[in-house]
Design a protein around this motif. Structure first.
Motif, PDB file in Angstrom:
ATOM      1  N   GLN A 168      -7.085  -8.792   7.293  1.00 25.24           N
ATOM      2  CA  GLN A 168      -6.740  -7.263   6.727  1.00 25.24           C
ATOM      3  C   GLN A 168      -5.291  -7.770   6.447  1.00 25.24           C
ATOM      4  N   GLU A 169      -5.189  -8.452   5.738  1.00 20.96           N
ATOM      5  CA  GLU A 169      -3.485  -8.877   5.438  1.00 20.96           C
ATOM      6  C   GLU A 169      -3.960 -10.010   4.818  1.00 20.96           C
ATOM      7  N   SER A 187      -1.969 -12.538   1.071  1.00 20.13           N
ATOM      8  CA  SER A 187      -0.773 -12.701   0.943  1.00 20.13           C
ATOM      9  C   SER A 187      -0.867 -12.906  -1.019  1.00 20.13           C
ATOM     10  N   TYR A 241      -1.638  -1.940  -1.857  1.00 20.39           N
ATOM     11  CA  TYR A 241      -0.335  -1.850  -2.009  1.00 20.39           C
ATOM     12  C   TYR A 241       0.567  -0.963  -2.265  1.00 20.39           C
ATOM     13  N   GLY A 291       4.887  -2.730   1.710  1.00 23.29           N
ATOM     14  CA  GLY A 291       3.653  -3.541   2.336  1.00 23.29           C
ATOM     15  C   GLY A 291       3.507  -2.109   3.692  1.00 23.29           C
ATOM     16  N   GLU A 336      -0.221  -0.408   4.966  1.00 27.13           N
ATOM     17  CA  GLU A 336      -0.957  -1.016   6.211  1.00 27.13           C
ATOM     18  C   GLU A 336      -1.447   0.467   6.601  1.00 27.13           C
ATOM     19  N   THR A 358      -3.920   1.288   4.854  1.00 26.74           N
ATOM     20  CA  THR A 358      -5.256  -0.522   5.162  1.00 26.74           C
ATOM     21  C   THR A 358      -5.872   0.218   6.809  1.00 26.74           C
ATOM     22  N   HIS A 369      -7.772  -3.834   3.177  1.00 23.81           N
ATOM     23  CA  HIS A 369      -6.729  -5.101   3.241  1.00 23.81           C
ATOM     24  C   HIS A 369      -5.602  -4.118   2.570  1.00 23.81           C
ATOM     25  N   ASN A 370      -4.201  -4.790   3.029  1.00 18.58           N
ATOM     26  CA  ASN A 370      -3.074  -4.693   2.843  1.00 18.58           C
ATOM     27  C   ASN A 370      -2.611  -5.775   1.898  1.00 18.58           C
ATOM     28  N   THR A 395       0.855  -7.584   1.732  1.00 19.87           N
ATOM     29  CA  THR A 395       1.344  -8.516   2.829  1.00 19.87           C
ATOM     30  C   THR A 395       2.544  -7.978   2.356  1.00 19.87           C
TER      31      THR A 395
END
Length: 111
Positions: free
Chosen positions: A6-7, A9, A65, A69, A73, A76, A87-88, A90
């Motif tokens: 879910q997170e 980069s 985004y 974050g 989040e 998300t 998804h986030n 991060t």
């Protein structure tokens, strides 16, 4: 794509964008988006996400985004609970820029 965390980069998101595998949604305020953003994103302010959810493709993963974050989040988690592949990014746009990834406009900044 279903095996993604879910997170994600900044580098993971950049790779997914390069392969056109995700929808990228910026949930920041308009002034933040205008100051600097990731290319080819969709801008939907956080407080408008619910009303605009129908404009997003439920069949494609979404990466949210914001600046750091936190707001993304929240988006998300809400969209994942509603059945989206959410998804986030991060660390948000700050982490994206810190990793040396490009933003628009070329002289843009993280607001």
């Amino acid at each position: 794509m279903g095996d993604l965390s879910q997170e994600l980069s900044p580098r993971q998101v950049a790779d997914l964008l390069r392969e056109d595998e995700v929808q990228l949604v910026d949930v920041r305020e308009t002034f933040e988006h205008e100051a600097g953003r990731i290319a080819d994103d969709v801008h939907i302010e956080l407080d408008r996400l619910t009303e605009r959810a129908g404009s997003l493709d439920r069949e494609r993963p979404i990466v949210f985004y914001c600046r750091s974050g936190s707001r993304s989040e929240m988006a998300t988690h809400a969209f994942a609970a509603a059945g989206f592949q959410a998804h986030n990014l991060t660390g948000g746009l700050k982490a994206w820029v810190a990793d040396g990834l490009p933003i628009e406009p070329p002289d843009g900044r993280v607001a």
